[in-house]
Structures are given as C-alpha cells and as structure tokens.
Enzyme design. Structure first.
Site, PDB file in Angstrom:
ATOM      1  N   GLU A 116       4.053  -5.640   7.288  1.00 34.32           N
ATOM      2  CA  GLU A 116       4.054  -7.100   7.384  1.00 34.32           C
ATOM      3  C   GLU A 116       5.429  -7.625   7.760  1.00 34.32           C
ATOM      4  OE1 GLU A 116       2.097  -8.626   3.850  1.00 34.32           O
ATOM      5  OE2 GLU A 116       0.175  -8.053   4.718  1.00 34.32           O
ATOM      6  N   GLY A 126       0.784  -1.232   0.000  1.00 34.03           N
ATOM      7  CA  GLY A 126       0.000   0.000   0.000  1.00 34.03           C
ATOM      8  C   GLY A 126       0.815   1.280   0.000  1.00 34.03           C
TER       9      GLY A 126
END
Lengths: 738, 210
Positions: A698, A517
C-alpha cells in the site's frame, strides 16, 4: 507467542533464505494455468449448477413486483432465489448494504435474484426473462451537493474524526506564504481481474464455499451471520485469488447467492459476478473533496497545516480517511484535520488499496508542491526541511516516536538516482523533441499495522516441512515469503517446504489487508516454527535452547541428527499464533517512501505520457525483494491510473456508475507504463515483529498520483486539481505552441 | 484501385469465403432443436486443442472460452470480463491470438487451438512461461495465461512483419522494442500492474534488451 518486547537476534537474522529474491513458489502453477481459482474447482464440484445474478436497475426505491414465471419455465432452470423466497437472510457486520435486495433497493445493481440453471447459457438467458417493476424514490448521488450536509463520523479508523493542535487559524492567517487549495478525487473501482466468484456446496447443514476472498475468518463469520448458522458449520476455501485490492475483504453477493442457490437447488452452485455488474454491485473507493491549507515562513518552515476531507457513503457507512498522512508527515506546531461524511445512495463505499492515504496524498502532496513553488524552494528540500522524528499530531507529552523513519533518506536517495538536479524548476521550459518534459516528486507514508496471526507447521518423516494457515495470497507473494520463513526457521531448503493457504480449517491468520499481511502472517509462521523446533529438539533429546537448525540437520554441541529423524515415529506438529503487545502504542509503526516521476506532454494535444518512474521505500526488512518490488511497481501502476484515467462516472440523475466495465473504466495498460525502478533502503525494525518486517503493497500507491500531477505541472505549467488529469482539463492552459 | 473498389472486392471476398466455410464446416445441428422453440440449440463441433482432436456437442451460444473451461476442463484460459475487454481469455487459434470469450465454439470447426496448457506444464515450461516466473511477470496470476499466449503470438507477429501503431512506417519490418511490445500487449490488462516485469520477460525470450 506474545510479541511485546523488541526482537533480539533470532534464526530469521541468518538471512540464508529470507531476504532473497526468490521466484514465486507457486509461479509454475500460475504461468501454466494449473492454479485453480474459485470458479474452476471441477475437482470438488464436478457437475455444479450455474447461477446468474440479477441486479436492480434503479438507484433507490422498492421492487413493486417481480414476474419470475417465464424465467422459471425457461429450459434448464432449476430454481430462482429472491429475497422473498430465500428465507431469513441477515446483513453482515462488514457490509453497509445487504447483499440481496428486495423489496427495498439500496443501490443500483444490488443483487435481487439469482437464476440457477443446468448451464451457464441457460441461466444467463433465463435471467433476461425476469420482469421487475420498481417504484423509484429520490436519492442523493452528488457529493458536491451533499457536502454541506455532511456530518462528522463517529470515528476515523478507531480514533476521533477530527484532530487539532496549537492555533491553526491564527498561524495560517499570520503565515508569510500560504496555500489554500481544494482537490477532488473521483470514485475508483478495484477492477481486479478475477470477478468475485464462489462455488457453494451443502452437506446436510454444513456449507463449504470455494471462493475468492482476502479474509477467510472474517468471511466465515460473516456467512454464519448472514445465513443464521453456526460459524463452525461454515468452511471457506480460497487458495488462489485473482486480485483483491480490498474489493475481496468482505463477503459479497456471489458467496451468499451461491449458498442460497445451492440450498434451493439441492446441489452445488457456482457463480461469478458478471463483469458489468461488479462495479455497481460491489464496493468502491469513495470520491473525495479535500481542502488543504498550508502556511509557512519565508525560509520554508511549515507553521500551519490543515486538511479537511469530505466523502459519502450509504447510511451507516464509513468515511474515506484522506487526512491520515497529514497527521504524520510534516512537522508544524499548528494543525487541524477534519473528516465529514455525507449520505449518498450510490453503491457501497469501502476500502481500496491504502484507503485514506491513497486519496489523501493526491491532495496533500500537490499542496506541498504548490507551497514549494510559492516559496521558490525545491520541493525535495521543502519536505526535508519539515521532517519530524515524532508523530507531529500527537497532543500531549511525551511525543510518540516513529520506530523507524527514513523519509529524508528516501527523498535524498531518490533525488540522486533520478537525476532530480536536472529538473528545471520553471514550468514549461524543458523539451525533448516536440515533447514538453517535467519531473515531479511526492513523499509517501503508510502505517505498518500488525494483526494476530496463527499457523501450524508439520514435519514429516521425509523431512518435509508443511505450513498450514488460513492466510491468503492475493498476488502478494504470501506463498513464497511463508515458505522462506519456514525454511529459514527449520534449516531446510525452500524445496523442502510446502505451503497450504486459504482454508478455514487451518489456524486463523491476519489475512490480506491494510498492508499487514506479510509481516503478521510470517510472524505467525515464525511462532509455529519455534514450537516445532522445541518439539524436534525434545524428540531428539537435544537442549532446545542450544539446538541449531541448518542444512536439513539439527545439532547441539557435538550431537547432530537429520531433521527428518525427529519425525521417524510420526509427524511432529508446531502450532502457535503471534500476538502483538503494546509496542505499536509505544512506537508509531509506519513505512515511508518517495516517488519520482517524469512525464512528457504533447504540446498540441496535451496527451500525457509517463516516461520514467522511481520509488524509494523504507519499509522494514524486505522478506523477498523480487515480490516486494512487484508489489510496489503494481501500486505505482495503479497510482498512474488514478492520476491520469481512473474515474467512475456518476449518473447523478439515475444514481449509478455509468462506466461499469473494463472498456469504459479505464485502467493502465502496457502502453501506459514505462520501465519502473524501485529501491528499498536497508531497514530492520525490531519493534514490529520477530521478522523485523513491515509491508509495502500500500505504501507503493501513496503519493504516486501526486508525483504525476506535479510532473505535469512542471512540464506544462498547468495545475489540475480535479483528478483524473485528462487532456481536456489541460488543453486550455497549455503553453502556446511555438 | 480506389478505396471504394477495394472495399467492394473485399466485401465480396468475405461473402464468398463465408459461404465456402459454411458449406465445408457448418456444424450439424442436432435433433435437440426440434424439442421446442425454447430448447437450447445443440450443435456438434470438432477441433484440435493442444494437439488433441476434441468432439463436442454444445449449446450454440457457448463461447470458445466456456467450451474450453466448462466442457473440456481447460481452466487455464481465464474469464475476466466475458466481453473482449481484458484479454485474460486469450488463446491461439490457427496461429493467431484471439479473445476466446468473443467467439462461439461452433465457429471453430476444424480449428487448431493452443491454450496455456498446451504451451507447457510445471516441470516442462515453455520459455515464455519460464521467463514470466524468472522476471516475476505476474502477481495474482489471473491475467497471466492470457498475457503469455498473447506474448507468444506477438513475437510471431513481429517476425511475420505484421505492423502496429508503434511503428512509424507500416511497410518497415517491425523490431522487438519495448514500445512495440507495449503497444501489441495493450489488449491484455494486468490490474496487479506487473507490466514492467512482463516486458522484461518477453524481451528476454525475444533475445533482446528491454
């Protein structure tokens, strides 16, 4: 804008705004309760009806009959929608199980009806009156039993499911020092704080959904597919999202049932999935069984590395990609990975934060710790000894280089900052008062994918720069980094930028998922700003190639003008998308890190307390260190959860997750988490995007749980290979209390 | 006084207080009750929310949380679980923090309720709200109003000497330490995991060092 050559110097490199630890621009709205989440849009749907979802109470089977009579007659009830009366309802391409069940039931708590009433209390009470008779059929709910029948999936994240290089069996058999360990990780719940929620309103044949969704354009397409309507007639609006972690990548029952309910009721309907329904109704990270085999020479060179993983999902589902990092992290000439997928009739397994790597590191990075012990070698040094600058799993020449790979620097910096030298390699020896104390380390790898992303940037006569993109902010800091990008590009202060997100009327962005993103969406804004700069320069009669945008002014040579002048005759608009060429094929784009953890263990009860945590990350240009740090500490916290407490307990007879609420599915709370430190190494990666950035959200979870497990081993000398590491698994092996 | 006797006294005390409370503050059940056994029972209740007196006629099943969110449009208080498990709905009632999803609105006749909206608004933030922004004590923002209401009440509890599990001696005055704050804030889940930053924010407001 095509991005197919490494970036050269561009306006972002000024770093006047980008790269600064700016407070979140939407922060004041969030801390004052003024940020509107999906269920709260009184402004757009002033008097909605309320929907209460009913979930199936069998794991697999059929609905034999449903008695809706008493519920229909209950006060306030407007309508009840079931699969039988809903009209045609399709299945989304991203959904494994359909979102409204009946007569066939695919999993426990699959939605089978929505009761729509005037008030929430009435809908809830009426839902209790619906009587359902089921015919139960046998299902498979036990991964350990289904494991032997598991098959190779068609593919693993776009590639072949298995990999092999050299002669793994021969090299492993011949290795001087070996590890052959099997680890299990349980099913995990996203358990985001905001339940899946939607307000649906129809205007003729046009549907608007105010919802909580990470991927606006995917969701728009899915609603169109599920309801059998043109995508152009669907609008999704999702400006604030109360957490997702992958659980809101896809359209879920709240959106579909709100749309169906609103159509049947003839007025807007709002639904929030009840918390006790969420865990079995929506998706989860699947449990894994993983076998890791490592072979090494006596001086610590890994010669054989093998990783096999088993997980389960409903028919047509996907495997967990637990072997990903094993293809990337360590050099070894002989290697294999294999992924097998069993059919289980539990709720749908799907992506959760760092899908694959989160579970994979929990096995691989403990196996490396076991190998270090077998070698009598420091686990930091063992990892450094086996570093590689090319993808070790890529068969054939020439080897594919990592665009940037600072794993060794992460490990060395972390060891230095954490005081790793003070660690006693002999387990169970270090004490602090009555506490047994230990330190653990793990490496972290996560890919840095990029996705096409578009934005529109408008300049108005007051000099305000307005960014519009369907990109989402799920707590990731998107609002702020997009504003920083636009401010840098247009040469204005942050206060002169407005950012509007999460509306399918805006240009289609990369969305929030897979750690893509930040880098992708800001690059889209970069592209749109380049267009706007061009338009501004032309309007002002400046040479676009020479125009400098700074301090709210545009200058070229001796000419200069306020930026706002360019819009004095009307708004100027720049709209573009960033499209990524083949740089990610020429270079492996990845992020790296090292996690260091210190735990204390009560020698009497085996209670584990995390005392210190440090993450060192190399993840490209950090667009906003404050927001990026928060992403990493949040991921570290989730990693502590999966190490120590998170487990969806499967009822293997009835076929459901037993602990389906926030009291019984334990996640870390304040008392579980110490002060956390994060270090970002200096890195700019011109091959990833014009922003030279990657992602961190992540990366931050990869390896954390293994570092905790390794610290526990160092503290108490007990190696637990079945997560979570709860005290019952430690007690029997605890050292005798003096 | 032995433990059993103490329990007896306190149980009676509860009964007496309960009776008095219902005599004074029983909400008046409206005519709607007569409409049929199945019809919702409506009741009038009046309380003060963020300094303003509010009078409502509510389904008696309506929680305080839903009354705030659905009837008064004060959606700053969040519904995360509706079962008292997450703390997102924390508000301050008569000086104490409570999970507003675990209490019925009609039980708060005459109550003084402070929600996140009452603490401060953009442009005029409460010091705790400002500290959360400065220390980035949130990500998605959904647990944040509950965290902030809790944090404000926690500092008052410590000041008032209310003991917690974190203290070794329940009779000693509790101090603003990281352990005290973490213990007292543990009813407020933040799945984004901003705990480390939240403790720094609260510590700054308390004037201490984390």
């Amino acid at each position: 804008m095509k991005f197919d050559q490494p970036a050269t110097t561009n306006p972002i490199d000024q770093l006047k705004v980008v790269g600064k630890p700016t407070d979140r621009i939407e922060g004041p709205l969030k801390v004052s309760g003024a940020a509107p989440y999906a269920y709260e849009r009184r402004d757009v749907a002033p008097s909605p009806a309320y929907g209460c979802v009913i979930g199936a109470t069998i794991g697999k089977g059929k609905i034999q009959s449903m008695d809706l009579g008493p519920a229909r007659r209950a006060p306030g009830v407007i309508t009840i929608v079931t699969a039988q009366n809903a009209g045609p309802v399709g299945k989304g391409a991203f959904n494994t199980a359909k979102l409204i069940g009946g007569p066939d039931i695919d999993h426990y708590h699959q939605a089978i009806a929505v009761v729509v009433a005037e008030t929430f209390e009435q809908a809830r009470a009426a839902a209790q009156l619906v009587r359902v008779n089921y015919v139960r059929t046998a299902g498979e709910f036990d991964l350990s039993k289904a494991k032997d029948g598991a098959k190779a999936p068609k593919q693993l994240t776009g590639g072949p499911p298995d990999s092999a290089l050299g002669d793994f069996d021969g090299a492993f058999a011949a290795a001087a020092v070996k590890v052959d360990s099997t680890y299990t990780t349980p099913d995990h719940a996203h358990a985001m704080m905001e339940p899946h929620a939607t307000i649906a309103a129809w205007k003729g044949d046009e549907l608007t959904l105010w919802t909580s969704n990470q991927m606006i354009d995917w969701g728009r397409g899915e609603i169109a597919k599920i309801l059998g309507m043109p995508k152009t007639k669907v609008r999704l609006i999702s400006p604030f999202i109360g957490g997702g972690f992958g659980g809101k990548l896809f359209i879920r029952a709240d959106a579909v049932l709100a749309a169906l309910g609103a159509r049947a009721a003839g007025r807007p309907v709002k639904i929030a999935l009840q918390r006790p329904l969420m865990i079995n109704n929506t998706t989860h990270r699947p449990a894994t069984i993983q076998r890791v085999r490592l072979g090494a020479t006596r001086d610590g060179k890994i010669t054989a590395i093998g990783h096999e993983s088993w997980s389960g999902d409903l028919p047509g589902g996907k495997p967990d990609g637990a072997v990903h990092q094993t293809r990337m992290l360590y050099a070894a000439d002989n290697r294999m990975t294999a992924t097998r997928l069993a059919v289980l009739d539990l709720p749908e397994a799907n992506a959760m934060r760092a899908p694959g790597e989160a579970t994979g590191h929990m096995a691989l990075e403990v196996a490396i710790d076991e190998l270090a012990e077998g070698l009598g070698m420091d686990p930091v040094e063992l990892r450094i000894r086996n570093d590689t600058q090319v993808v070790p799993d890529a068969a054939g020449a020439p080897p594919k280089p990592f665009s940037q790979r600072q794993l060794v620097e992460c490990l060395r910096t972390g060891a230095e900052r954490f005081g790793w030298a003070r660690r006693n390699p002999q387990p169970g020896q270090a004490r602090d008062g009555r506490w047994l104390v230990g330190m653990g380390v793990a490496a972290a790898y996560r890919g840095a994918p990029t996705m096409k992303s578009a934005a529109r940037v408008r300049l108005n006569g007051r000099g305000l720069v307005i960014v519009e993109t369907d990109m989402t902010d799920i707590g990731t800091g998107t609002y702020t980094i997009i504003a920083q990008t636009a401010a840098e590009m247009m040469g204005v202060p942050l206060a002169s930028v407005r950012v509007s997100l999460g509306d399918s009327d805006y240009p289609v962005s990369a969305g929030s998922g897979g750690q893509w993103g930040a880098a992708s969406s800001t690059a889209g804004v970069f592209a749109a700003c380049m267009k706007l700069r061009q338009a501004v320069a032309e309007k002002l009669g400046f040479d676009p190639d020479k125009a400098v945008f700074a301090d709210g002014r545009v200058s070229a040579g001796r000419k200069a003008a306020p930026l706002a002048d360019a819009a004095r005759d009307g708004e100027l608009v720049g709209e573009d998308a960033i499209e990524f060429g083949d740089l990610s094929k020429r270079y492996q784009h990845a992020t790296f890190g090292a996690h260091f953890v210190e735990v204390g263990i009560d020698p009497y009860t085996a209670e584990v307390r995390v005392r210190r945590m440090l993450a060192v990350c190399a993840a490209g240009r950090i667009l906003n260190p404050k927001a990026a740090r928060n992403q990493v500490i949040g991921a570290m916290t989730m990693g502590v959860g999966s190490a120590l407490m998170e487990e969806l307990v499967v009822d293997k007879g009835q076929g459901f997750f037993v602990n389906h609420d926030l009291a019984s599915y334990e996640v870390p709370v304040h008392a579980d988490i110490p002060h956390q430190e994060v270090i970002f190494l200096d890195e700019t990666d011109p091959t990833t995007s014009p922003m030279k950035a990657k992602g961190v959200g992540e990366l931050g979870i990869c390896g954390v749980s293994a570092a905790v497990a390794n610290a526990i081993y160092n503290a108490a000398g007990v190696r637990v290979r079945e997560y979570p590491i709860t005290l019952d698994k430690l007690l029997a092996g605890m050292p005798a209390v003096a | 006084m032995d433990a059993a006797h103490k329990l007896e006294i306190s149980r009676r005390g509860v009964l007496i207080v309960g009776a008095a409370a219902s005599a004074v503050a029983a909400p008046s059940v409206s005519e709607a009750q007569a409409a049929g056994a199945d019809a919702p029972v409506l009741a009038k209740v009046a309380f003060e929310v963020n300094g303003t007196r509010r009078e409502l006629e509510l389904d008696t099943r309506t929680t305080l949380l839903d009354a705030l969110r659905e009837n008064l449009n004060l959606t700053g208080s969040k519904k995360g679980c509706d079962h008292g498990q997450c703390g997102a709905c924390t508000v301050i009632v008569d000086g104490r923090r409570i999970n507003s999803c675990l209490t019925l609105a009609v039980m708060h006749e005459g109550g003084r309720i402070t929600t996140i909206e009452g603490l401060g608004q953009p442009g005029a933030l409460h010091p705790m709200q400002a500290a959360f922004v400065k220390h980035d004590g949130f990500q998605c923002g959904y647990c944040t109003p509950g965290q902030i209401c809790s944090a404000v009440a926690v500092l008052d509890e410590i000041k008032a000497g209310v003991p917690s599990h974190a203290g070794a001696d329940v009779t000693a005055a509790p101090q603003v330490t990281s352990d005290e704050l973490r213990e007292r804030m543990s009813g407020n889940i933040c799945r984004c995991g901003a705990y480390s930053n939240i403790i720094e924010a609260i510590t700054e407001v308390a004037g201490g060092n984390a």
